[in-house]
Design an enzyme around this catalytic site. Sequence first.
Site, PDB file in Angstrom:
ATOM      1  N   PHE A 128       9.381 -21.443  55.953  1.00  0.00           N
ATOM      2  CA  PHE A 128      10.561 -22.131  55.441  1.00  0.00           C
ATOM      3  C   PHE A 128      10.232 -23.219  54.416  1.00  0.00           C
ATOM      4  CE2 PHE A 128      11.118 -21.342  60.097  1.00  0.00           C
ATOM      5  CZ  PHE A 128      11.731 -20.119  59.969  1.00  0.00           C
ATOM      6  N   GLY A 131       7.945 -12.679  57.166  1.00  0.00           N
ATOM      7  CA  GLY A 131       9.116 -12.154  57.855  1.00  0.00           C
ATOM      8  C   GLY A 131      10.214 -11.710  56.925  1.00  0.00           C
ATOM      9  N   ARG A 160      20.710  -6.817  42.680  1.00  0.00           N
ATOM     10  CA  ARG A 160      20.371  -5.600  43.400  1.00  0.00           C
ATOM     11  C   ARG A 160      19.602  -5.950  44.661  1.00  0.00           C
ATOM     12  NH1 ARG A 160      15.922  -1.112  41.454  1.00  0.00           N
ATOM     13  NH2 ARG A 160      16.508   0.567  42.900  1.00  0.00           N
ATOM     14  N   PRO A 162      18.660  -3.633  51.839  1.00  0.00           N
ATOM     15  CA  PRO A 162      19.784  -4.378  52.436  1.00  0.00           C
ATOM     16  C   PRO A 162      19.515  -4.857  53.856  1.00  0.00           C
ATOM     17  CG  PRO A 162      20.592  -2.465  51.234  1.00  0.00           C
ATOM     18  CD  PRO A 162      19.094  -2.350  51.258  1.00  0.00           C
ATOM     19  N   LYS A 170      18.006 -10.650  42.457  1.00  0.00           N
ATOM     20  CA  LYS A 170      17.926 -12.111  42.387  1.00  0.00           C
ATOM     21  C   LYS A 170      17.499 -12.615  43.770  1.00  0.00           C
ATOM     22  CE  LYS A 170      22.227 -12.715  40.762  1.00  0.00           C
ATOM     23  NZ  LYS A 170      23.403 -13.360  40.111  1.00  0.00           N
ATOM     24  N   GLY A 171      17.180 -13.897  43.865  1.00  0.00           N
ATOM     25  CA  GLY A 171      16.654 -14.439  45.111  1.00  0.00           C
ATOM     26  C   GLY A 171      17.639 -14.350  46.256  1.00  0.00           C
ATOM     27  N   VAL A 172      17.124 -14.104  47.468  1.00  0.00           N
ATOM     28  CA  VAL A 172      17.980 -14.006  48.656  1.00  0.00           C
ATOM     29  C   VAL A 172      17.588 -14.981  49.761  1.00  0.00           C
ATOM     30  CG1 VAL A 172      18.399 -11.568  48.165  1.00  0.00           C
ATOM     31  CG2 VAL A 172      16.619 -12.182  49.791  1.00  0.00           C
ATOM     32  N   GLU A 205      16.555 -18.275  49.932  1.00  0.00           N
ATOM     33  CA  GLU A 205      16.975 -19.680  49.954  1.00  0.00           C
ATOM     34  C   GLU A 205      18.496 -19.831  50.007  1.00  0.00           C
ATOM     35  OE1 GLU A 205      14.666 -21.993  49.992  1.00  0.00           O
ATOM     36  OE2 GLU A 205      12.906 -21.300  48.882  1.00  0.00           O
TER      37      GLU A 205
END
Length: 760
Positions: A244, A471, A650, A654, A723-725, A727
């Site tokens: 984190f 993770g 994208r 998922p 794109k970032g997921v 944070e």
Amino acid sequence: MTIMAPRKFGDSSDGVVGGRQTRFEGDLKVTGAAKYALEHPVENLAHGVLVPSTIPAGRVVSVDMQAALASPGVLLVLTPEDDFGMRVATDWGGNRPDEPYYPLSREVRYNGEPVAAVIAESREQAVAAAKLIRVTYEEVPHVASLDDPNAGEGNQLEHLSASWGDAEAAYAAAPVKVEAEYKTPREYHVAMEPHGLTAKWDGDHLTVWEPSQWSHGMARSYAEWFGLPFENVHLISPFIGGGFGSKGAALAHGAVAAFAARKLGRPVKLALTRPQNFTGYGGRAATRQTIKLGATKDGVLQAIVHRGASETSTYGVWPEQTGAATPIMYKVENLSSEHRVVPVNTVTPGALRGPGKNPSAFGIETAMDELAAQLGMDPLELRLKNYADRDYQSGKPWSTRRLREAMTEGAEAFGWSKRNHAPRSMKDGSTLIGWGMACGTFPVIQAPSEAMIRILGNGRVEVVSGAIDMGQGTYTILAQTAAEIFGVPVDQVEVHLGDSRMPGSAIAGGSMLAGSILGAVHKAASAARDELIGLALSEPNSPLRDTGANTLTFSGGRVSVGGEGPSLTLPELMQSLGRDVLEIRRNTLPDGASMEDQRQAWTTMAKVEGPTMGEYSMHSWCAHFAEVRVDEDFGTVRLSRMVSAFDCGRLYNPRMVESQWRGGIIMGIGQALLEEGLVDMRNGRTVNNNVADYLVPTNADVPDIQVISVGVPDYNASALGGKGVGEVGIVGVAPAIANAVFHATGKRVRELPVTLEKLI
């Protein structure tokens, strides 16, 4: 570390980019076969324990260690008197001050700073001996926290200021005004896996087993501390039990363990205790911010005036940027934002999920809810009315921004249209029901990376990178990428990660790793496929040479010319070519990048690019909708439902992405309702420095969480459109919950966490 594909799969499409492939390392973790850094077996191991300071500021006068040295099993006691002979390592920006480094400092800057260390045959012996050490201090006045009356206003950071128009004048002239102060406390990472390492020397070569979000960057620090060539340090981190943001840098305890191992001539393991995990590295800094919103009577923003501050240490500057989200969330022609850092006697704060954007969103999104309440307007309608058509801070267009779709689709899934907007208007018996919303964002950060693809004679494909997986799914999405390009089942792919001797990689932080490393893997795999095609069509022994084809098709585990032409499996093709292995290495640096450019790219942040470095402004976006149930008599708050919609471009997998989003949301629940670092003002000590008293959400605190993707591929943001997921999931959760509490109770809580005593 080699990770094989899981034994069972879902649909065959799961094994390509965009599929819902199950987690590669899942079997190893649930069966206990995954070996974490501190579990690595090393012979002749000694054990280290740190002795922390008990004062917040001053200097060490003397260390009485005679009783400790006489204690059973003790091998070594280290104090500030010992000359470690170390030099300061390069910082994240690539600068390296020519200064000595003292991991055990004579100058005490905060309560809990390490001032001595004991190395013994066993950890139990080291702990017992550490209790016998007596430290004499010369204490000086201290500043305990941001709330200390002696803290002052701090120092303004000009590079974090933003301004356009005349915000003060526009605010003064606005017919509707909101002004309030918002505060967040210190927060801590409390990862399940504590910090620690095992250090082992072989001559002038150092091997470190340590949980790491950045294998190459941390190896560089060890090399520079000890004056070694980079290649003489081998950092191994196959699995990380939570980071984190806390495990991206080598820290003082690592320097102590490595020095002790060299001095003793045997390996040393040192693991921080739970209280030391609150002081061995920095959590999220406490913040305060005042926001003034000026608007027309129909809710059109006229001005935003923002003044924020965060605490930092007395020896380092880390800004928790309260103005990070404010300038880009809404359309406004007049804005003024400033941020200050206030030195206090604490460990230097650090990155904790959604740094900067997180507290910034709490301020602006709570203020927007206050404005909506004052106007008697639906908070969703207010946000849509002030939707930003471009980035007013940089003046650039958005690359993709589907925040409007996130708000509208999230609202529909939540049932927002049924909301009675008056506070205290929705009840279930004696339970007050509140519905709140808030939005969030996190920038797209791009960094170079490198990867190697190896096609083996048996047809297996190996993906090799120094990138890590804590993770978030790195093992899985890299295997999917290779499987798609070579047209093989995903169980034919092996992934090797978490090793500083592997090809260089961006840090797993700032949501930059997936986009960065996938670009390198895709480039290397494409180059390897092209190389294989060239060999198949040109080598004399290839059955595909005389087919007249100018390219080949990789599909269903076979290489073919298409149609009714001949086809071979990868093992058959490699055998016909007489190849045991085909190895290709590629990076995403500009062509012709020097070795020094590559060194900087893998081991510093010097090559990292922010969201507005190109022609566009690139960010991930989210909208959260929360339902709370508040006991009218006792003031207890329970979060009962959450719907969150995201624009993250994208989605490479998922299943992995939804896990990241939910994880961020759960951390946001903790921030909203539970988490608070409590400081004893007398001595600067964090009182609740353990996982019993520092409260984080448990299963009972987490309701049903529905997550929705509204994103479209953004090829400005990354080579594969994501794109970032990682944070963005936490950003906006706390204000959504706090706004729901206001809707339920009519009481506005402007200081996190929202606790019972603030409502009764």
